[in-house]
Design an enzyme around this catalytic site. Structure first.
Site: not given
Ligand SMILES: Cc1cc2nc3c(=O)[nH]c(=O)nc-3n(C[C@H](O)[C@H](O)[C@H](O)COP(=O)(O)OP(=O)(O)OC[C@H]3O[C@@H](n4cnc5c(N)ncnc54)[C@H](O)[C@@H]3O)c2cc1C
Length: 393
Positions: A161, A245, A379
């Site tokens: 971000t 956080e 969530n």
């Molecule tokens: C706008 C934005 C800004 C961000 N900024 C930063 C930042 O500045 N720095 C940084 O480091 N990160 C940042 N993030 C990353 C953010 O923390 C991750 O997007 C988040 O941790 C989810 O990981 P992922 O996107 O890899 O999704 P995934 O982990 O691949 O998940 C995909 C979907 O599957 C679900 N899921 C995954 N595992 C499980 C489980 N065990 N049980 C049930 N459901 C599950 C998730 O809830 C989600 O709906 C940002 C994300 C966004 C969208």
């Protein structure tokens, strides 16, 4: 729990209101209230104003420059700031990496980085997520190999971000790929983004904005003294940071301000001569959301009151994250519906959008706020925490 403010708290609220009225530039408040983006300079300006006043580092101990506020005072400050249209503070420096440096950093790191956060001389970014390491953060692959007094860092971070404005990034890196468990062998590094080999590329989000980035590291040299704490113990520091956080992630003040904005529009805006608020279906939805927001606020106040009495918020912060972000998304959804086709305005040949001024931001805001239920621990993951920690499933 007493939900009325006492005299001292009311006096504090008036002091905050007075300060905001005098010091918050009207141009900034106008942009915030109308969901428009601030420039880098505007963001830095507001942080410096608060830094000078001693109100920036709300969660820091006073010895490092914190204001020494109680949890209720912090809550009042956040509420009043949102109501006045003050920008939300950038969390990455003051609220995330600072507590880690204070607890686990070297004296040299404290002496150098903390004062620079109060004057906003550094703009920090968070380098946790990678492609393939989001919810499952411990799967991260970015490597740091020690060579004498430096690490050589290679790999990629994603979703960074506002990384386009940042000059410092804190990163989780793998320093022992052979470690028995994936949570072991991770270290916590502070990296200067101006180092040779760092490349920032924009990721354009659904609202057409440049808010997040990919950051690539190609043989980047990082001095060993930029490691926080011990080598291979970074997971402990990473988890400590995550507890910060999630603090304040319910965003009650911001949702209240957004709801008040929507109500003003509903009272003033007419469709075929009828004000929105006079349309039963709209008024019902608005009332439902307001009731839900009041419930979130009450839960938030309960957590604040427990913290005031010395308690530590546990699984309640997961509740608040889910409820707070869902209600904020519902407000933006209703806003988008309220302005109907004007939510995506037609721009005529003279570049003037067709439709009322307040409408054009409705759809981009709606799209942008889809992020709320993803970042800071999605969530779904919060529901897993609740199922284990509260329901014992
Ligand atoms: C706008 C934005 C800004 C961000 N900024 C930063 C930042 O500045 N720095 C940084 O480091 N990160 C940042 N993030 C990353 C953010 O923390 C991750 O997007 C988040 O941790 C989810 O990981 P992922 O996107 O890899 O999704 P995934 O982990 O691949 O998940 C995909 C979907 O599957 C679900 N899921 C995954 N595992 C499980 C489980 N065990 N049980 C049930 N459901 C599950 C998730 O809830 C989600 O709906 C940002 C994300 C966004 C969208």
């Amino acid at each position: 729990m007493d939900i009325e403010y006492n005299d001292a708290e009311r006096a504090f609220r008036d002091e905050v209101r007075g300060f905001l009225a005098e010091n918050l530039p009207a141009t900034i408040a106008e942009k915030v209230n109308n969901y428009r983006r601030l420039s880098r300079d505007e963001t830095v300006h507001w942080h410096r104003v608060l830094g000078e006043k001693g109100w920036l580092a709300m969660h820091w101990p006073t010895e490092y420059g914190g204001p020494g506020w109680s949890p209720i005072q912090k809550h009042i400050f956040e509420e009043e700031s949102a109501a006045a249209g003050a920008p939300r503070l950038l969390p990455f420096g003051i609220n995330m990496v600072a507590p880690v440096i204070i607890k686990f950093g070297s004296q040299a790191q404290k002496d150098y980085y903390l004062p620079r956060m109060l004057t906003m001389d550094d703009w920090w970014a968070q380098g946790y997520s990678e492609p393939g390491a989001g919810s499952d953060l411990a799967s991260l692959k970015m490597r740091a190999e020690r060579q004498g007094d430096h690490y050589i860092v290679n790999g990629q971070k994603t979703w960074t971000t506002l990384g386009q404005h940042a000059n410092m990034i804190f990163c989780l890196v793998r320093t022992d790929p052979q470690a028995a468990k994936k949570q072991e062998g991770i270290s916590f590094l502070l990296i200067d983004m101006n180092s040779p080999g760092v490349t920032v590329r924009p990721l354009i989000t659904l609202d057409g904005e440049h808010e997040v980035n990919e950051v690539f590291f190609d043989n980047v040299e990082v001095p060993v003294e930029n490691r926080v704490g011990e080598e291979n113990k970074g997971w402990t520091y990473a988890k400590y940071l995550l507890t910060f956080e999630r603090t304040g992630i319910a965003g009650v003040g911001i949702s209240k301000a957004a709801l008040a904005h929507l109500k003003t529009i509903a009272h003033e805006y007419r469709i075929r001569g009828q004000r929105l608020i006079e349309q039963p279906a709209f008024a019902d939805r608005l009332a439902e959301i307001e009731i839900e927001l009041m419930a979130v606020e009450m839960t938030n106040l309960r957590v604040v009151a427990a913290a005031e009495a010395g308690g530590v918020p546990g699984a309640e912060s997961s509740f608040l994250k889910i409820m707070g972000t869902e209600v904020r998304q519902k407000i933006s959804d209703l806003y988008r519906e309220a302005v109907g086709p004007y939510a995506l305005p037609f721009i005529d040949e003279d570049d003037a959008p067709v439709g009322p001024d307040f409408a054009g931001v409705a759809a981009p805001t709606y799209f942008n706020l889809r992020k709320l239920s993803i970042f800071g621990g999605s969530n779904e993951i919060q529901k897993n925490i609740i199922s284990k920690a509260i329901l014992g499933l």
